[in-house]
Design an enzyme around this catalytic site. Structure first.
Site, PDB file in Angstrom:
ATOM      1  N   GLU A 386       7.002   1.268  11.466  1.00 37.91           N
ATOM      2  CA  GLU A 386       7.829   0.894  10.317  1.00 37.91           C
ATOM      3  C   GLU A 386       9.312   0.744  10.653  1.00 37.91           C
ATOM      4  O   GLU A 386      10.168   0.901   9.776  1.00 37.91           O
ATOM      5  CB  GLU A 386       7.645   1.898   9.164  1.00 37.91           C
ATOM      6  CG  GLU A 386       6.254   1.856   8.550  1.00 37.91           C
ATOM      7  CD  GLU A 386       6.150   2.664   7.272  1.00 37.91           C
ATOM      8  OE1 GLU A 386       7.023   3.518   7.035  1.00 37.91           O
ATOM      9  OE2 GLU A 386       5.195   2.452   6.520  1.00 37.91           O
ATOM     10  N   GLU A 483      -1.818   0.391   7.305  1.00 33.06           N
ATOM     11  CA  GLU A 483      -1.706   1.451   6.301  1.00 33.06           C
ATOM     12  C   GLU A 483      -1.810   0.817   4.921  1.00 33.06           C
ATOM     13  O   GLU A 483      -1.383  -0.323   4.709  1.00 33.06           O
ATOM     14  CB  GLU A 483      -0.373   2.217   6.397  1.00 33.06           C
ATOM     15  CG  GLU A 483      -0.193   3.077   7.630  1.00 33.06           C
ATOM     16  CD  GLU A 483       1.120   3.852   7.611  1.00 33.06           C
ATOM     17  OE1 GLU A 483       1.603   4.186   6.500  1.00 33.06           O
ATOM     18  OE2 GLU A 483       1.670   4.109   8.698  1.00 33.06           O
TER      19      GLU A 483
END
Length: 764
Positions: A386, A483
């Site tokens: 991320e 995710e």
């Protein structure tokens, strides 16, 4: 010949650092005797200071190095130390290592006393140093501290075998080939009497072998060709072979090394993932390697069992090692059972300075060199989870990964759209699905924003975005969702029924979207198990309740979304999402009642009345292999009598499973069961014990919270507190061995409701 000696016992530990102790012996009055793996401090299950493990500690061990090792090379190999380790022998610094997730070796050759006693000292800095990934900002997990993986002493000849890379050439061809590249340590230009030989082994059977090949440099390449009758490694039949390398001097063996591998082809294409030419939809969850009380410090059996839970219990075909390289024992088990792996480097959103980036690049190298022979690993994560784009850094990590392993794809997990694609696969954390909650927030609060840029996509009806909306590219590319859910809907195992149902349905909707889109290789949910985290995240008690199981590996209802996708021949699943009570839900009632199942149809009986036979809801979840059954009608109102319920699953018209629920559940049985009834002596071993409070029909009492006490006698001891409160009618704990053989007796008492229960465990 090489000698490997485990160094996991006879350690002494002190939870502080005193400089004078480096050159001192071992004063047992100031140290605690411990076994490895070891956590620097045991933590409560929840509600603790997230800095409690962030300190510098000292480990010491006497080390007897045999006299016949003189003239050889001596190393101590560490599999994982969190986070910065300085290693001393007899008071002299032998080496150091930064990073808590990758292995390292320290040479002791020139410092050792041969034939006598040595003192090995390891100073372990477990603070969150800003020069070491994943640190430098906040991170949504704890890293704990200590020498939390195994250690060994390795004695080898001055010239010995080093790293090995096994490559399977054209694995889908009927006639296969193997290329093995081995690096030699300690060679010189004067070496002219060394040869290396390769054998291909199928257990004890020799399938093929080479003649000894002359060593002409520090790297030797050997090949075996025209290999017939060999099996592929596959998720349903994970066949493994061994490459045995032998180093000879003047024809006499001086070193031998065996590496396990498999023949398989794994490819990410714009239209999905292919294993051995067969298209497979990837169904996975993320795994943190943490456990209650001891954090990361769990031995081989616990690591391997997590792989079994993911593959055998939950029915997954993929796991992501979020957000770091994990135990070799876990990866070994993934190889053995056919569980595909996405392995990535340590990190969480933050990119640090130049020293930090250099460490991240070293992490890529260490990860790939350690793990590139695992057939289960099909993609490397070479980008900080991320993080924002960083062209220079990620160009380097991708280039290095492709150099070290030209076979596997690279991925880089991001949550931003239109991110620069330097990897082979666009790997995306897609948190678009929100069940309509963002619409509600946008109406009720000012300055509404989240870090998830969904660009007007309806999060209530959209499970996953189309890849092109995320990549912003004008052509399709390999695409994998890494995710979803997680923080969007934290759910405790004992939450109110409508919440646990919605939690399960969100996983259902996302997986349905994944199966429906041929451009998505698959979806890996966040996450498998709840985990400890910093005060900046989670529910305030230092736990993120994001898993489909809790930290004790006990399933929530959402686990059944995955279990129900199994083939019937694997396991028959029938799991209604209900505590079976009229007043648990808002307003009251029980519908819509979701049943996760892989049966053809489900019959529902209420009291003595047959309410109907229901089939999987393919209209709402058309892409799932096994959609849930949804029962949407049960007449009655507040004040009417509540009845028992029976659910019957049918296959081909025949009853195959039945579940019964009581209108008036009462505590009837305290069930205590160990995962293993036999453990191993030597290095410490461990097993989980599960305690369930059951009603008269054998169902867990979902709000039972009375305490139990645990007593352990014999060759084992309890990890964590001896007094435990059941959480949602269940609790688990781990029993560890002490190193010696014998018997362990575990007694669980709940004097208020149940008779004591005992289990026996043999240590041999």
């Amino acid at each position: 010949m090489r000698t490997i000696l485990p160094l996991n016992d006879q350690w002494f530990y002190r939870p502080e650092y005193v400089e004078s102790e480096i050159s001192a012996g071992i004063d047992v009055s100031r140290y605690e005797s411990i076994l490895l793996p070891h956590t620097n401090v045991e933590l409560p299950y929840n509600y603790f200071d997230d800095k409690a493990f962030q300190f510098v500690s000292t480990y010491k061990r006497e080390l007897d190095i045999p006299a016949n090792a003189k003239g050889k090379r001596v190393y101590v190999d560490f599999e994982g130390v969190m986070t910065y380790a300085q290693v001393y022998l007899n008071g002299v610094k032998a080496g150091e290592h930064k990073g808590g997730y990758t292995p390292f070796s320290i040479e002791l050759t020139g410092l050792a006393e041969y034939g006598g006693s040595n003192v090995l000292t390891v100073i372990v800095d477990s603070t969150e140093r800003d020069d070491i990934p994943p640190f430098g900002a906040v991170i949504d997990y704890l890293t704990y501290g200590g020498i939390y993986r195994e250690v060994q002493l390795r004695i080898v000849e001055p010239v010995h075998l080093g790293t090995v890379f096994v490559q399977t050439l054209e694995p889908l061809a009927a006639s296969k080939a193997v290329r093995v590249v081995v690096e030699l340590e300690g060679t010189s230009d004067q070496e002219n009497d060394l040869t290396v030989a390769l054998r291909l082994l199928d257990r004890a059977s020799v399938k093929a072998e080479t003649e000894p090949t002359a060593v002409t440099g520090a790297e030797v390449t050997l090949e075996l060709k025209e290999l017939n009758g060999l099996q592929l490694w596959d998720i349903d039949d994970p066949k493994l072979y061994e490459a045995e390398l032998t180093l000879l001097r003047n024809g006499a063996e001086i070193d031998r090394l065996t590496v396990r591998f498999g023949f398989r082809e794994a490819e990410f294409q714009p239209d999905g993932f292919y294993l051995n030419g067969r298209k497979i939809k990837l169904l996975g969850l993320n795994r943190h390697q943490s456990y209650p009380y001891v954090g990361y410090a769990m031995p081989k059996r616990a690591q391997r069992r997590d792989a079994d839970v993911l593959k055998e219990e939950l029915g997954l075909n993929m796991v992501r090692t979020s957000h770091y390289p994990q135990s070799r024992h876990f990866l070994d088990r993934c190889d053995e059972i056919g569980l595909l792996v996405f392995e990535e480097i340590p990190g969480w959103q933050h990119i640090g300075g130049e020293a930090w980036k250099e460490q991240a690049v070293r992490d890529v190298e260490d990860m790939i060199i350690r793990d590139r022979n695992h057939p289960s690993i099909v993609i490397w994560g070479v980008r900080i989870n991320e993080s924002q784009d960083d062209h220079e850094l990620y160009a380097r990590t991708n280039e290095l990964a492709r150099k070290l392993d030209p076979i596997r794809a690279t991925g880089g997990v991001r949550y931003i759209v239109g991110s620069e694609l330097l990897e082979d696969v666009y790997t995306m954390n897609d948190f678009v699905h929100d069940g309509g909650h963002k619409k509600y927030l946008a109406k009720e609060i000012r300055n509404f924003d989240t870090y998830d840029d969904t660009e007007g996509v309806d999060g209530e009806t959209t499970g996953l975005r189309q890849p092109s909306l995320v990549t912003k590219l004008d052509h399709p590319v390999p695409y994998l969702v890494t995710e979803y859910n997680g923080h969007m809907y934290p759910t405790k195992r004992f939450d109110q029924e409508e919440r646990v149902m919605e939690h399960a349905l969100r996983h259902t909707r996302v997986q349905n979207a994944s199966y429906a889109d041929e451009g998505i290789a698959g979806a890996i949910g966040w996450c498998a198990f709840d985990y400890n985290t910093h005060a900046d995240f989670g529910s305030g008690d230092k736990i993120c309740y994001h898993g489909v199981m809790d930290m004790f590996r006990l399933p929530k209802f959402a686990a059944n979304v995955y279990r129900s996708q199994k083939r019937v021949e694997q396991e028959i699943i029938l799991e209604p999402v209900t505590y079976w009570s009229r007043g648990e839900r808002n307003i009251g009632g029980i519908v819509p009642l979701v049943v996760f199942t892989n049966c053809d149809e489900v019959e529902f009986i209420y009291g003595d009345e047959r309410k109907g036979v229901y089939r999987p809801n393919q209209e709402k979840y058309p892409a799932l292999p096994h959609p849930p059954v949804v029962i949407d009608e049960l007449t009655g109102h507040w004040g009417m009598k509540w009845e028992d319920a029976v659910f019957i699953g049918y296959m081909d018209g025949q009853e195959v499973i039945r579940r019964r629920y009581s209108r008036n559940p009462v505590p009837t049985e305290l069930r205590v069961a160990a995962d293993d009834t036999a453990l191993e002596a030597g290095d410490w071993d461990v097993t989980r014990v599960v305690v369930d409070a059951l009603d008269e029909y054998g169902n867990v009492l979902p709000f039972y919270a009375d305490p139990v006490s645990v007593e352990v006698e014999g060759a084992g001891e309890l990890i964590g507190p001896s007094s435990l409160s059941l959480i949602g009618g269940r609790i688990a704990f781990w029993i560890r061995t002490k190193g010696e053989a014998g018997n362990i007796r575990v007694k669980v008492s709940a004097p208020s409701r149940f008779d004591p229960q005992e289990v026996s465990i043999l240590v041999q």
